[in-house]
Design an enzyme around this catalytic site. Structure first.
Site, PDB file in Angstrom:
ATOM      1  N   ASP A  57     -23.242  33.045  16.136  1.00 39.16           N
ATOM      2  CA  ASP A  57     -24.508  32.710  15.510  1.00 39.16           C
ATOM      3  C   ASP A  57     -25.483  32.108  16.527  1.00 39.16           C
ATOM      4  OD1 ASP A  57     -25.886  32.451  12.878  1.00 39.16           O
ATOM      5  OD2 ASP A  57     -25.902  30.324  13.393  1.00 39.16           O
TER       6      ASP A  57
ATOM      7  N   GLU B 151     -25.612  36.874  18.411  1.00 37.22           N
ATOM      8  CA  GLU B 151     -26.862  37.093  17.697  1.00 37.22           C
ATOM      9  C   GLU B 151     -27.984  36.665  18.628  1.00 37.22           C
ATOM     10  OE1 GLU B 151     -29.132  35.799  13.590  1.00 37.22           O
ATOM     11  OE2 GLU B 151     -28.085  34.341  14.804  1.00 37.22           O
TER      12      GLU B 151
HETATM   13  O1  TEU Z   1     -29.834  33.393  11.887  1.00 35.90           O
HETATM   14  C1  TEU Z   1     -30.684  32.992  12.922  1.00 35.90           C
HETATM   15  C2  TEU Z   1     -32.071  33.191  12.705  1.00 35.90           C
HETATM   16  O2  TEU Z   1     -32.789  32.943  13.631  1.00 35.90           O
HETATM   17  C3  TEU Z   1     -32.547  33.621  11.360  1.00 35.90           C
HETATM   18  O3  TEU Z   1     -32.211  32.681  10.425  1.00 35.90           O
HETATM   19  C4  TEU Z   1     -33.972  33.757  11.353  1.00 35.90           C
HETATM   20  O4  TEU Z   1     -34.572  32.535  11.631  1.00 35.90           O
HETATM   21  C5  TEU Z   1     -34.429  34.229  10.027  1.00 35.90           C
HETATM   22  O5  TEU Z   1     -33.623  35.264   9.593  1.00 35.90           O
HETATM   23  C6  TEU Z   1     -35.820  34.731  10.066  1.00 35.90           C
HETATM   24  O6  TEU Z   1     -36.148  35.283   8.845  1.00 35.90           O
HETATM   25  C7  TEU Z   1     -28.561  32.871  11.888  1.00 35.90           C
HETATM   26  C8  TEU Z   1     -27.846  33.310  10.640  1.00 35.90           C
HETATM   27  O7  TEU Z   1     -27.695  34.694  10.659  1.00 35.90           O
HETATM   28  C9  TEU Z   1     -28.606  32.807   9.458  1.00 35.90           C
HETATM   29  O8  TEU Z   1     -28.062  33.269   8.251  1.00 35.90           O
HETATM   30  C10 TEU Z   1     -28.593  31.300   9.516  1.00 35.90           C
HETATM   31  O9  TEU Z   1     -29.395  30.781   8.495  1.00 35.90           O
HETATM   32  C11 TEU Z   1     -29.082  30.782  10.854  1.00 35.90           C
HETATM   33  O10 TEU Z   1     -28.541  31.471  11.956  1.00 35.90           O
HETATM   34  C12 TEU Z   1     -28.672  29.350  11.034  1.00 35.90           C
HETATM   35  O11 TEU Z   1     -27.293  29.265  11.218  1.00 35.90           O
END
Ligand code: TEU
Ligand code: CA
Length: 579
Positions: A225, A279
């Protein structure tokens, strides 16, 4: 001397187009380049006990389904103990299973069940931040002298205000005051997700121990993540107006990222045969390439968001052109042999792929979902399929804010309205871009609540179109989106060209038809996708004469390319093979 001569000949040959085959062989073969990943968001996959929340026994009950579909690797979104401020992306205990999801025995049973069928399992490693309810944070907050203080990032206020103007991705400041000393802790995401301090070697060792714990259990790797965020700029610079709209430019460019990943690789990952996919949200292609360069020993793969999020600017979804989108695929596949791309159109943070890239009206939904299946499984890179995509699930028709659960949508509400945007406009944009579209429960059947649960409610609304769009109906219909995925997954497995073959966009400027070849390892494949609501003619080069149609999403009868023009129906997708 003789050997040197031979080497020179080979090198010269490799520079020539017509002997691409030998050069392609130089890409290092890895199981994670050849297999297809299926993402499960456990909360929404299958509920086994009627409480309206998906769980591990629910997943276990669908292993046969996954096996029938033919995917090779499951990526499980977080299954750890969590107070669920962000549906598990806020972990309270990294060695415990979330109570709603089940027990460690359930997890072991899932892992074994998948392994018995030759399916691998990768889990979500969320170590940029933890939950504020994690024991480390409780200790850290308790006093400045506590040995855990440095597990998180604490700063004194700046004249009674936050230490700097950094914003949280989920609204408001990235700093929150807590504990008896009046200091502020950093949280890039929600208040309940304090950022861990990777500068502290003790914290890093804790993370490595957690990783070893799950790897020793037998998991096959990690999805990491927001991994580019783990290294923080230690001078904590103020942001200007432009940066405030794109805080990720600062957050994802910390100076020690590569050093940390390299250490993690050396101390943990290099001791196991596993895959890692980071990610890479908000990261430049250059940085992504550095993280995934095989010679650098950091991580294997990364999700570059340019393709899935084309036209996105924060919560707004703007128009985009097919040729711009196609250029991104070309860019990704043009990477050298030390890099391997990922291909994905959506995940749990994005709208449904058929609603964004296809046409989800009853007339074209199935056709365009199949077209996207063909795209996903014939591009160059490891494909990631998101639950429900294989039956063409669509966005949810949200009509009010009460229907949302997402911490991002709710957290940003005040900021968005304060900036002068109306609630109606925000809602209309969220109907295109919101994260909850992907999180509504999986539609298994046409029974109440889509067969997701036996209970009276589901934690998030089931899309009202479940009576039409559901797995059972699709499995019964041989012409369904589901069976189209199955066939494609089958074809991909047996045809090296579709995996390691060269990628060439044969008409990059065309804004209706996406056409490309995969070649160099045996047969050549030609993919022709009409990504529009119109019937179109597509001029085809002589070199494709005699190619055989091996899969199509309409009922075609002519299965060999004869003439120079292909007449394509709206959203028609064709896969041809040479000879
Ligand atoms: O996502 C990272 C992230 O940057 C996204 O949340 C982004 O900000 C958002 O989709 C924009 O619309 C990861 C995970 O995939 C997400 O589900 C989490 O909320 C986030 O990290 C925090 O852990
Ligand atoms: Ca349940």
């Amino acid at each position: 001397m003789k050997n040197h001569f031979l080497l020179i000949i080979i090198l010269l040959a490799c520079n020539k187009q017509d002997v691409q085959y030998e050069c392609e062989d130089m890409v290092k073969r890895e199981w994670w380049k050849e297999q297809v990943v299926y993402q499960i968001y456990p909360r929404s996959f299958m509920d086994s006990n009627g409480d309206g929340i998906g769980d591990i026994q629910g997943i276990i009950s669908k292993i046969d389904y996954l096996d029938t579909l033919g995917v090779d690797i499951i990526w499980l979104s977080p299954h750890f103990d969590s107070p669920n401020a962000d549906n598990g992306y806020d972990i309270r205990n990294y060695r415990k299973v979330m109570e709603e999801f089940g027990t460690m025995d359930d997890f072991d049973q899932l892992l074994n069940g998948l392994h018995e069928r030759g399916i691998k399992l990768i889990i979500d490693l969320v170590v940029n931040h933890s939950s504020d309810e994690h024991r480390w944070f409780q200790e850290s907050m308790s006093s400045k002298e506590n040995p855990y203080r440095d597990y998180y990032i604490w700063k004194p206020g700046n004249n009674g205000k936050e230490p700097n103007n950094w914003p949280s991705f989920f609204g408001g400041s990235a700093w929150e005051q807590a504990g008896p000393d009046g200091e502020y802790y950093l949280h890039y995401f929600a208040k309940k997700q304090p950022d861990l301090n990777w500068e502290n070697p003790k914290l890093r060792e804790e993370v490595y121990d957690i990783m070893r714990y799950w790897l020793d259990k037998g998991v096959d790797g990690f999805r990491m993540d927001v991994i580019p965020l783990i290294s923080k700029h230690q001078d904590f610079p103020e942001m200007d107006e432009e940066m405030l709209n794109h805080p990720e430019w600062i957050y994802a460019s910390g100076p020690r990222l590569h050093e940390f990943l390299n250490e993690m690789n050396r101390k943990v990952l290099s001791n196991y045969d596993v895959m890692t996919v980071g990610e890479a949200f908000g990261v430049s292609p250059e940085l992504t390439q550095r993280m995934t360069d095989e010679r650098r020993n950091e991580i294997d793969l990364a999700f570059l968001f340019d393709i899935a999020r084309i036209g996105r600017d924060n919560w707004t979804q703007n128009e985009w052109k097919l040729n711009e989108w196609k250029a991104l695929f070309t860019m990704q596949s043009a990477l050298d042999r030390f890099h391997w791309p990922t291909i994905f159109l959506t995940n749990h943070d994005n709208p449904r792929s058929v609603s964004k890239f296809g046409n989800d009206s009853p007339e074209y939904r199935a056709a365009s979902a199949k077209l996207l299946a063909m795209l996903l499984l014939t591009q160059r890179g490891t494909p990631f399929l998101y639950q429900g995509e294989e039956i063409g699930m669509t966005n949810y028709p949200f009509t009010s804010f009460e229907q949302f659960d997402d911490v991002e949508i709710k957290g940003n509400y005040d900021d968005v309205l304060a900036s002068g945007v109306s609630a109606e406009t925000y809602l209309a944009e969220l109907n295109k871009s919101g994260r909850d579209h992907a999180r509504t429960p999986m539609q298994w059947s046409d029974t109440i609540l889509g067969g997701f649960t036996d209970g009276e409610n589901s934690w998030l609304g089931v899309n009202p179109n479940y009576d039409e769009i559901n797995a059972e109906t699709d499995i019964r219909n041989p012409n369904s989106v589901f069976h189209f995925y199955r066939r494609l997954l089958d074809i991909r497995k047996d045809n090296e060209s579709l995996i390691y073959g060269e990628y060439l966009d044969i008409d990059p400027d065309n804004n209706q038809v996406f056409a490309y070849t995969r070649s160099g390892v045996g047969d050549t494949y030609l993919v022709v996708l009409n990504m529009s609501d119109e019937a179109v003619s597509f001029d085809i080069n002589n070199e494709f004469k005699g190619y055989n149609l091996i899969l199509c999403n309409t009922e075609r009868t002519d299965d060999i390319i004869g003439q120079e023009q292909l007449k394509l129906q709206p959203w028609e997708a064709r896969l041809y093979r040479s000879n």
